[in-house]
Design an enzyme around this catalytic site. Structure first.
Site, mmCIF file in Angstrom:
data_model
loop_
_atom_site.group_PDB
_atom_site.id
_atom_site.type_symbol
_atom_site.label_atom_id
_atom_site.label_comp_id
_atom_site.label_asym_id
_atom_site.label_seq_id
_atom_site.Cartn_x
_atom_site.Cartn_y
_atom_site.Cartn_z
ATOM 1 N N SER A 49 2.613 68.271 -42.596
ATOM 2 C CA SER A 49 1.101 68.573 -43.884
ATOM 3 C C SER A 49 1.190 67.597 -45.101
ATOM 4 O O SER A 49 2.054 66.714 -45.704
ATOM 5 C CB SER A 49 0.658 69.655 -44.138
ATOM 6 O OG SER A 49 0.787 70.731 -43.216
HETATM 7 N N1 SAH Z 1 4.286 72.788 -41.333
HETATM 8 C C1 SAH Z 1 4.422 71.946 -41.386
HETATM 9 C C2 SAH Z 1 4.071 70.788 -40.746
HETATM 10 C C3 SAH Z 1 2.842 72.268 -39.473
HETATM 11 S S1 SAH Z 1 1.792 71.448 -38.425
HETATM 12 C C4 SAH Z 1 5.759 70.864 -41.571
HETATM 13 O O1 SAH Z 1 6.256 71.486 -43.353
HETATM 14 O O2 SAH Z 1 6.033 69.550 -40.982
HETATM 15 C C5 SAH Z 1 1.699 72.679 -37.415
HETATM 16 C C6 SAH Z 1 2.107 72.979 -36.272
HETATM 17 O O3 SAH Z 1 1.815 74.575 -35.980
HETATM 18 C C7 SAH Z 1 2.535 72.469 -35.024
HETATM 19 O O4 SAH Z 1 3.905 72.020 -35.156
HETATM 20 C C8 SAH Z 1 2.335 72.639 -33.665
HETATM 21 O O5 SAH Z 1 2.547 72.341 -33.097
HETATM 22 C C9 SAH Z 1 2.459 74.671 -34.406
HETATM 23 N N2 SAH Z 1 1.890 75.296 -33.669
HETATM 24 C C10 SAH Z 1 0.491 75.262 -33.332
HETATM 25 N N3 SAH Z 1 0.376 76.521 -32.873
HETATM 26 C C11 SAH Z 1 0.906 77.906 -33.091
HETATM 27 C C12 SAH Z 1 1.282 79.040 -32.692
HETATM 28 N N4 SAH Z 1 0.747 79.693 -31.440
HETATM 29 N N5 SAH Z 1 2.854 79.413 -33.543
HETATM 30 C C13 SAH Z 1 3.696 78.717 -33.539
HETATM 31 N N6 SAH Z 1 2.870 77.637 -34.393
HETATM 32 C C14 SAH Z 1 2.121 76.962 -33.644
#
Ligand code: SAH
Length: 220
Positions: free
Chosen positions: A64
């Site tokens: 993000s």
């Molecule tokens: N916090 C992260 C950015 C996350 S992007 C960082 O600091 O890099 C959002 C992430 O949520 C993605 O990797 C995606 O695969 C994950 N995601 C989507 N649906 C999800 C779910 N139901 N449970 C866990 N992770 C999920």
């Protein structure tokens, strides 16, 4: 030509000055100063580590934008003793920041390869109070519930009941809620009468997929 290390050090100073215009919590800014964001990126993207934008981390996912990471972290108003759940580990960067501000961070990720990679980087960097899990059948990580706070770093169609139930009474969740394209950042506090919601402003995230969220079949 500055070396990569010189370039990163200068761009990090500039980013922190930019973030300080919108984020007043010194502890959040200090955590951002301490955590090497470049280590959570693929090699070729490391020169851009301190630009204020999201970057691709593979598997269709992104790390993000630093400003939104800072705003979400500030919104949690952590005091240091919390047990916290992050849903959406992605690169592991936000989990690293949170590990500086809470007692224990449990982070769960839907893409097993990302969970594994993030777990490695976090261990290598010595963030010992973070554990990363590949997501199971239920949204969140009920095995270690209840949590004092939950941060969801992907966009949900609504505040998921499954996650509210993993909070202590009075605990809070920060989560982007809305359509696939645009969401509102929401703070939801668990109370016996149901969640008390506050809107924190518009945002844009990749979708939260699977049970309790968007269907993966309509993801793209
Ligand atoms: N916090 C992260 C950015 C996350 S992007 C960082 O600091 O890099 C959002 C992430 O949520 C993605 O990797 C995606 O695969 C994950 N995601 C989507 N649906 C999800 C779910 N139901 N449970 C866990 N992770 C999920």
């Amino acid at each position: 030509m500055p070396t990569l290390i010189e370039h990163l050090s200068r761009s990090k100073t500039a980013l922190l000055a930019e973030l300080a215009q919108d984020v007043s919590d010194r502890q959040v800014l200090e955590a951002i100063a301490n955590v090497p964001r470049e280590r959570f990126l693929p090699q070729e993207l490391r020169p851009y580590a301190y630009e204020n934008r999201p970057l691709r981390i593979g598997h269709g996912q992104t790390i993000s934008q630093p400003l939104i990471v800072a705003i979400m972290t500030q919104a949690l108003a952590l005091r240091g003793g919390e047990k916290l759940l992050e849903v959406g580990t992605g690169s592991g960067y936000q989990a690293a920041l949170l590990s500086q501000l809470a007692a224990e961070v449990v982070s769960v990720e839907r893409v097993p390869e990302l969970a594994e990679q993030a777990g490695h980087v976090l261990a290598e960097l010595g963030y010992a109070n973070v554990s990363v899990h590949a997501a199971g059948e239920t949204l969140g990580w009920p095995d270690e519930a209840p949590y004092d706070a939950i941060i969801v770093t992907a966009a949900a169609p609504r505040v998921p009941q499954e996650l509210m139930e993993q909070l202590v009474m009075g605990g809070q969740m920060v989560i982007p809620v809305g359509s696939r394209d645009l969401q509102e950042l929401v703070r939801a506090v668990r109370s016996p009468e149901g969640p008390a919601l506050t809107n924190l402003g518009p945002c844009r995230f990749v979708p939260l997929l699977g049970p309790g969220a968007w269907s993966p079949a309509t993801a793209h």
